[in-house]
Every structure is written in C-alpha cells, then in structure tokens.
Scaffold this motif. Sequence first.
Motif, PDB file in Angstrom:
ATOM      1  N   ASP A  78       0.848  -1.183   0.000  1.00  0.00           N
ATOM      2  CA  ASP A  78       0.000   0.000   0.000  1.00  0.00           C
ATOM      3  C   ASP A  78       0.886   1.236   0.000  1.00  0.00           C
ATOM      4  OD1 ASP A  78      -2.467   1.247  -0.107  1.00  0.00           O
ATOM      5  OD2 ASP A  78      -3.258   0.106   1.570  1.00  0.00           O
ATOM      6  N   GLU A  79       0.307   2.392  -0.409  1.00  0.00           N
ATOM      7  CA  GLU A  79       1.093   3.621  -0.501  1.00  0.00           C
ATOM      8  C   GLU A  79       0.220   4.823  -0.187  1.00  0.00           C
ATOM      9  OE1 GLU A  79       3.958   3.992  -3.751  1.00  0.00           O
ATOM     10  OE2 GLU A  79       3.046   5.940  -4.169  1.00  0.00           O
ATOM     11  N   PHE A  80       0.839   5.818   0.442  1.00  0.00           N
ATOM     12  CA  PHE A  80       0.174   7.068   0.811  1.00  0.00           C
ATOM     13  C   PHE A  80       1.141   8.204   0.469  1.00  0.00           C
ATOM     14  CE2 PHE A  80      -0.163  10.463   3.982  1.00  0.00           C
ATOM     15  CZ  PHE A  80      -1.511  10.763   3.969  1.00  0.00           C
ATOM     16  N   THR A  81       0.695   9.198  -0.296  1.00  0.00           N
ATOM     17  CA  THR A  81       1.544  10.333  -0.668  1.00  0.00           C
ATOM     18  C   THR A  81       0.770  11.631  -0.505  1.00  0.00           C
ATOM     19  OG1 THR A  81       2.784   9.015  -2.261  1.00  0.00           O
ATOM     20  CG2 THR A  81       2.910  11.384  -2.521  1.00  0.00           C
ATOM     21  N   TRP A 141      -3.348   0.996   8.516  1.00  0.00           N
ATOM     22  CA  TRP A 141      -2.805  -0.136   7.774  1.00  0.00           C
ATOM     23  C   TRP A 141      -2.593  -1.367   8.639  1.00  0.00           C
ATOM     24  CZ3 TRP A 141       1.612   2.864   4.921  1.00  0.00           C
ATOM     25  CH2 TRP A 141       1.126   3.382   3.717  1.00  0.00           C
ATOM     26  N   GLN A 183      -1.841   6.835   9.467  1.00  0.00           N
ATOM     27  CA  GLN A 183      -1.829   5.872   8.364  1.00  0.00           C
ATOM     28  C   GLN A 183      -1.322   4.510   8.838  1.00  0.00           C
ATOM     29  OE1 GLN A 183      -3.134   6.672   5.234  1.00  0.00           O
ATOM     30  NE2 GLN A 183      -3.091   4.464   5.150  1.00  0.00           N
ATOM     31  N   THR A 200       5.808  10.437   1.588  1.00  0.00           N
ATOM     32  CA  THR A 200       5.293   9.196   1.014  1.00  0.00           C
ATOM     33  C   THR A 200       5.529   8.087   2.027  1.00  0.00           C
ATOM     34  OG1 THR A 200       5.771   9.896  -1.250  1.00  0.00           O
ATOM     35  CG2 THR A 200       5.483   7.535  -0.880  1.00  0.00           C
ATOM     36  N   ARG A 254       5.095   3.915   2.429  1.00  0.00           N
ATOM     37  CA  ARG A 254       4.891   2.675   1.681  1.00  0.00           C
ATOM     38  C   ARG A 254       4.845   1.529   2.682  1.00  0.00           C
ATOM     39  NH1 ARG A 254       6.259   4.126  -3.681  1.00  0.00           N
ATOM     40  NH2 ARG A 254       7.605   5.937  -3.765  1.00  0.00           N
TER      41      ARG A 254
END
Length: 144
Positions: A9-12, A36, A32, A74, A76
């Motif tokens: 998963d990724e958050f930016t 997750w 986050q 970011t 990850r």
Amino acid sequence: MTQQTVITDEFTLRLSSTRRGARLARALAVQQLTEWCGVPYDSDAARAVGLVTAELAANAITHGHLPGRDFRLTLRLLPKAVRIEVTDTRPERLPPRVATETAPADATSGRGLLLVEAYADRWGCTVRDAYTKTVWAEVTVVAG
C-alpha cells in the motif's frame, strides 16, 4: 536476479515546508500506520514511525527548503515494515552518509539523524533528478 521490494500500500501527500507541515506529517504517518496495521497510537511501532517522520520532515524544512516550495511525504507499506520518504527541493544538500554526534551537549538540535539511525532499520538518500532529493527510512512494524 535482483530482489524487488513488495509494496502492499502507498500514501503520498504534499505538505507546506513549515513547522506546521512537519507536525502534520508526523500525525498523518502515525494515523496511516494505525489504519494499515492496526497498531495502537501509543505502541513502540507508532512512536518510532512518528519520530522518524518528524525528524525527516524537520530536516526537509530546515535544510531542504526553497521559498514557495512544499515537501512530499510518502509512506509505503512493505510486508514487515513501513518505508517513510520525505522529498524536498534541495538535491545539492545531502545528509551525511553516517550520522555523527557533532552538536554540543546543550544544543537543542543537531541529533535528528542519530535518532533516525536508532529507530530505523535502514535509511538513505536518493537523488533522481536535478530538482529534488528523497531521504527515506524503513521501520519494522509488527501488526496488532
């Protein structure tokens, strides 16, 4: 054969290069992580991710800031860790390869990379173009 990192998963997000932006980066990273992995806010993993994010963001706004430019956070999610990446606009200002304690004992700053080294399993810096650099760190996380 090269080993590839699996990202699940990724958050930016772009944030202002201000102290408020750095505080927000820390809060969002912990939020986050809890979404997750289900780890509590007061867990060792959440504290480590928050601290590492805060230090990388503080360095971005202190040493990597150009007027009118934001920094990018970011996150990850890796199989056993979270990779925190902070991208700023000063690729010519690279962090030292090895964190050293150069700050006087009574200084209120100058030890951020020592904390990153202490809490992260690995960290480094990547320059991909003439306009930005990304300082990253990976923190092991045990899901709750």
